[in-house]
Write an enzyme that holds these catalytic residues in place. Structure first.
Site, PDB file in Angstrom:
ATOM      1  N   ARG A  27      -8.199 -19.427  16.775  1.00  0.00           N
ATOM      2  CA  ARG A  27      -7.404 -18.464  17.536  1.00  0.00           C
ATOM      3  C   ARG A  27      -8.305 -17.520  18.348  1.00  0.00           C
ATOM      4  O   ARG A  27      -8.067 -17.263  19.528  1.00  0.00           O
ATOM      5  CB  ARG A  27      -6.506 -17.666  16.572  1.00  0.00           C
ATOM      6  CG  ARG A  27      -5.254 -17.116  17.232  1.00  0.00           C
ATOM      7  CD  ARG A  27      -5.408 -15.688  17.641  1.00  0.00           C
ATOM      8  NE  ARG A  27      -5.846 -14.867  16.546  1.00  0.00           N
ATOM      9  CZ  ARG A  27      -5.012 -14.263  15.712  1.00  0.00           C
ATOM     10  NH1 ARG A  27      -3.733 -14.413  15.875  1.00  0.00           N
ATOM     11  NH2 ARG A  27      -5.477 -13.519  14.737  1.00  0.00           N
ATOM     12  N   GLY A  81       0.781  -1.233   0.000  1.00  0.00           N
ATOM     13  CA  GLY A  81       0.000   0.000   0.000  1.00  0.00           C
ATOM     14  C   GLY A  81       0.809   1.277   0.000  1.00  0.00           C
ATOM     15  O   GLY A  81       0.236   2.370   0.046  1.00  0.00           O
ATOM     16  N   TYR A 116       6.633 -22.608   8.764  1.00  0.00           N
ATOM     17  CA  TYR A 116       5.508 -21.903   9.343  1.00  0.00           C
ATOM     18  C   TYR A 116       5.406 -22.304  10.802  1.00  0.00           C
ATOM     19  O   TYR A 116       5.244 -23.486  11.113  1.00  0.00           O
ATOM     20  CB  TYR A 116       4.251 -22.334   8.580  1.00  0.00           C
ATOM     21  CG  TYR A 116       3.128 -21.349   8.594  1.00  0.00           C
ATOM     22  CD1 TYR A 116       3.053 -20.341   7.637  1.00  0.00           C
ATOM     23  CD2 TYR A 116       2.123 -21.426   9.554  1.00  0.00           C
ATOM     24  CE1 TYR A 116       2.006 -19.429   7.635  1.00  0.00           C
ATOM     25  CE2 TYR A 116       1.078 -20.519   9.555  1.00  0.00           C
ATOM     26  CZ  TYR A 116       1.023 -19.532   8.599  1.00  0.00           C
ATOM     27  OH  TYR A 116      -0.016 -18.629   8.590  1.00  0.00           O
TER      28      TYR A 116
END
Lengths: 588, 588
Positions: free
Chosen positions: B441, B295, B504
């Site tokens: 989560r 962005g 990960y």
């Protein structure tokens, strides 16, 4: 981690010509009996007579080319006096050893051009206008950094130089550049610094030449797999700076796929990373800007590249098709139904004939007979027309099983399009020819023929029209200008992607009686480029922009995009130290 | 060229939660009998009880978690008053319809964060500090251009917003930003503009969500093949801005391999190209800067992407190995000897147990028996140890022949490393779990457990050490801080490359009694990142930098490289209109 020894300096046998393409031991010539012959013994065709070549050239160009009428080159034409203030030279001497600084005229001349037709014509028959004022040969990243500092301090400008094989006027100097131009020849930075077999990576200095990279890596059973047609001379740094494409990219990828990391000395210091990852997302990747930067942002000093085990099997192949359209459809389906082999190329009928015209005289009666029988079979029994048929050449690389499987798929799909297997020998010959054929342009120039290649990439659905449009337009414009005889214009498909192809054109003509053939050529090349863009093609697939094509940039990208490039250059190199001026980036 | 109809707006059934991950119809819960259950019927696990889950959590974390003790969320916590001058709002109203402008507090709050643990904790238990002042929904490139102009004129700042799934604090606003912050939500620009089957390309607007892209392309028998774990919610524009990686990248490539062209509205106008080529060399490719730009340079409005025919065959697979090291060696050899299947993932033992703990209660006696027999076979006859064994999941895609061949190669190599085929059901379940697991989560946070994932990429030869180092360091630092129980730390290999892997990690702990768990977490995550970098890992494989990881940038790149990025930002966006401030690019 393997750390190879430094490579010994290239021997006498590797000496390169200054005035023409290639190794000094090789050139085309006309023998006493009037046949074309390739001197030397480097290539398969070397030492062989090519009796069909000149008659074929006469026929195609419709000119009465006389092999005794030579346009004698005056190489070197006038070399301008260097602009080299004593203080600058002294500063260079502080940084480098005497052997690393060269002010010799011919060396400077050679570093001021690549191999476009207009450059090669200029050094033989006209004039380059401006050359670098001094050539330097740094041997470390520190020396490159020092050179950038000296350049800045003394208000000079730098142009990096790799193999000198550029074909977009990227090495050419601006005639009105009043600053001292330092050509930074990277040949001393030619080491494979390390090879990491566990992770299949190698770190290589940017001045390493393709053929040396191949040979060095081969010692350790690996390859980078990058083989542009210029692989004998072009360098890793040059590949990155021009965003090069390799012949076997279907298996190994193009240069942007092969390079994982790159060190670059810029006006603001050295772009470098502390480690090299398989793939990452760490923000805007500045390294990606270096691909295709053509010397405008800095000097690449080394790169980490992917390597591959040497393939277990390598096989050549070739297929003849009744027409270019048939061969093209075969290629399209190949990319749809199968994994294309390492390389697949398709020449049009004229280029197919060109290949035949380069066949050496055979003393072997059996081979002659075999050739005649094959010809009879293809022409008479299979109904192929000599003035329509085309050939596709193939290189398969991989495990034995992969190669077998690919061969099966290729020949099955080819058969659906009327393709006839024409043997591995034809394929091998086609790829070998690439290297010796590169010498032919300079030879022909001495006989009043000027020729050049240019390329594009285009979506599958626009490709056939693009080829036809470019050929038609060049023939029309040539006739409209009432130039002698007929032009030679031919196309081949040299790369396939799922989304399209790379098309490679050759265009040439007989220029006797035309006073400024290199300018006429350029005009016609621009006409062809206009037609390419109109037909949906790109401005370049792998040659780049340089100065040759920069006028076309506004046609392919928005004004904002062009302004971004200029702003970016201004911000990253405010003094325009890297002043080659390619891509319209000579803003100050 | 196919031009699909505009997509209808997402129905009520597709509504998303504001305060937690995912679709509103789905969340984890504790049923009356004290078992965890997933509400709704969207996923395979939906509606099923998971009786083993809480006991397993207690065992691993060594805490006496009480399902009746809920840390009640106070969503939404305080939403700051907007800074929205009347003139700016009026200017927006001139440009957009009322439905395209939203100043609602919860909408603004939602647009001010992604899904990091500290953001999710903040909106429930603490405070975000600053949110966008207005959310706008442009429906055309012209409107985006207009928004940039309005922003400039009124001294405001813009933050593009795609699916809101970011995990690097990239959407988070600077607490001390005094300008009006306009969140540009791209959801209305969600069309597949055209599909070109001949050249296998599609042009898609940047706001299109992954699941819609898949569904839309599927209608025409094609796929983009890009499936990040967030594919249900993340957008094409977001994938480009974060340099995303897809689960099936072995077959289709990562986002940078899939995107051929991109349109971007910048502070200086629109970056656009007149045509799109399969591959080219036309100078520095600015489009490449947009990948990973988060962005900071502009708003992606559309992209041309590669498409592929839907695969003839898709097969899941799974293999269990005696240890993580065995599975890892299998993966290594797979990338050496074979073409890896579309996806191959390896979980460590703790994550393998996690998967088992999420198995629903089975009423099927036969299935129970089968499961017990299998367990007996693996543990007792094959000598696998429950606390060491691991699992590898696989997705095969391609023609039937390709899939068969890959399966053969995979299972042959797996067997060499003690791998036992564990069936396609286990593989399918593993991949399905990815989507429902994302909800866990937020559920756990209500029970005083804070958890998060982070990732890296690393060379093969450093990967195992890296995993061990990170786990050891986190356990040590956790103990040193005398935090409750034991932390949960587990690793999986989610991507393989010839040169290395993506690792990960999941890390979590029980935070009851810790007043600022999100800050403690961040501190420990930074410790883990330090260890990752020390072990040769990258700063991110695909999550990106955002604000979360920007302090580490000087450790991975040279000062000159960092300065280049800042200079480049300053030159391309001098007013910092794109003021998200990611990657330390909030320079003015």
């Amino acid at each position: 981690m393997i750390v190879p020894e430094p490579q010994s300096a290239p021997g006498e046998g590797e000496a390169e010509s200054l005035d023409v393409w290639g190794f000094r031991d090789t050139h085309f010539d006309v023998s006493e009996n009037g046949h074309v012959v390739i001197r030397g013994n480097r290539y398969e065709l070397s030492g062989k007579e090519l009796p069909r070549f000149l008659p074929w050239v006469r026929e195609v160009l419709e000119v009465n080319l006389d092999a005794r009428e030579v346009h004698t080159p005056h190489y070197p034409t006038e070399i301008p006096e260097p602009i080299l203030p004593r203080e600058l030279l002294d500063a260079l001497k502080t940084l480098l050893s005497p052997a690393q600084i060269d002010t010799n005229g011919e060396t400077r001349l050679r570093h001021g051009h690549g191999h476009t037709q207009e450059e090669m014509y200029a050094i033989k028959y006209a004039q380059l206008g401006r050359t670098p004022d001094v050539v330097v040969y740094p041997d470390s990243e520190e020396q490159v950094t020092g050179l950038v500092e000296v350049t800045k301090k003394h208000g000079a400008t730098l142009i990096p130089y790799g193999g000198g094989t550029n074909v977009t006027d990227a090495l050419r100097c601006f005639p009105n550049e009043r600053r001292s131009i330092i050509s930074v020849d990277m040949r001393r930075m030619n080491r494979v610094l390390w090879i990491d077999r566990a992770n299949m990576l190698a770190c290589i200095q940017a001045g390493a030449v393709g053929r040396h990279i191949m040979a060095e890596l081969k010692k350790y059973g690996v390859t980078m797999g990058h083989e542009p047609d210029s692989v004998e001379f072009s360098t890793l740094g040059g590949w990155i700076a021009t965003n090069a494409s390799g012949m076997k990219k279907n298996k190994y990828g193009n240069i942007e796929d092969l390079v994982l990391d790159v060190n670059v000395v810029t006006a603001a210091g050295t772009l470098a990373r502390s480690s090299c990852s398989p793939r990452e997302s760490v923000g805007m990747d500045l390294r990606r800007l270096i691909f295709g930067s053509e010397g405008a942002l800095g000097i690449v000093t080394s790169a980490v590249v992917k390597i591959f085990p040497l393939p277990e099997a390598q096989q050549y192949g070739s297929v003849v098709f009744p027409s270019f359209e048939d061969g093209f459809k075969f290629m399209y389906e190949l990319t749809r139904e199968s994994t294309p082999p390492a390389s697949v190329r398709l020449v049009d009928n004229l280029q197919f004939q060109f290949g035949l015209a380069l066949k050496p005289k055979s003393d072997d009666a059996l081979a002659k007979l075999k050739s005649r029988i094959e010809k009879f079979f293809v022409i008479n029994l299979k109904g192929f027309q000599p003035d329509r048929m085309v050939a596709c050449t193939l290189v398969f690389e991989g495990t034995r099983a992969e190669v077998q499987q690919q061969q099966k798929a290729v020949y099955r799909i080819a058969a659906r399009h009327g393709g006839l297997k024409a043997g591995s020998e034809g394929g091998r010959r086609g790829y070998q020819l690439t290297y010796s054929i590169a010498y032919i342009r300079d030879f022909l120039m001495s006989y009043y023929i000027i020729a050049e290649s240019f390329e594009t990439s285009v979506a599958w659905s626009d490709a056939l029209d693009l080829c036809a449009n470019v050929k038609r337009r060049l023939v029309e414009e040539y006739a409209r200008r009432k130039l002698p005889g007929k032009p030679f214009v031919t196309a081949r498909v040299t790369q396939v992607y799922r989304t399209g192809v790379c098309i490679y054109f050759y265009f040439g003509f007989y220029y006797k009686g035309i006073p400024n053939p290199h300018e006429v050529y350029l005009e016609l090349e621009n006409v062809a480029r206009d037609e390419i863009l109109k037909s949906g093609g790109s401005l370049s697939h792998h040659h780049g922009i340089g100065k040759l094509r920069r006028a076309f940039l506004p046609r392919i990208m928005s004004g904002a995009a062009l302004q971004w490039k200029r702003d970016l250059k201004k911000s990253l190199d405010p003094d325009n130290l890297f002043g080659a001026g390619n891509q319209d980036l000579d803003v100050r």
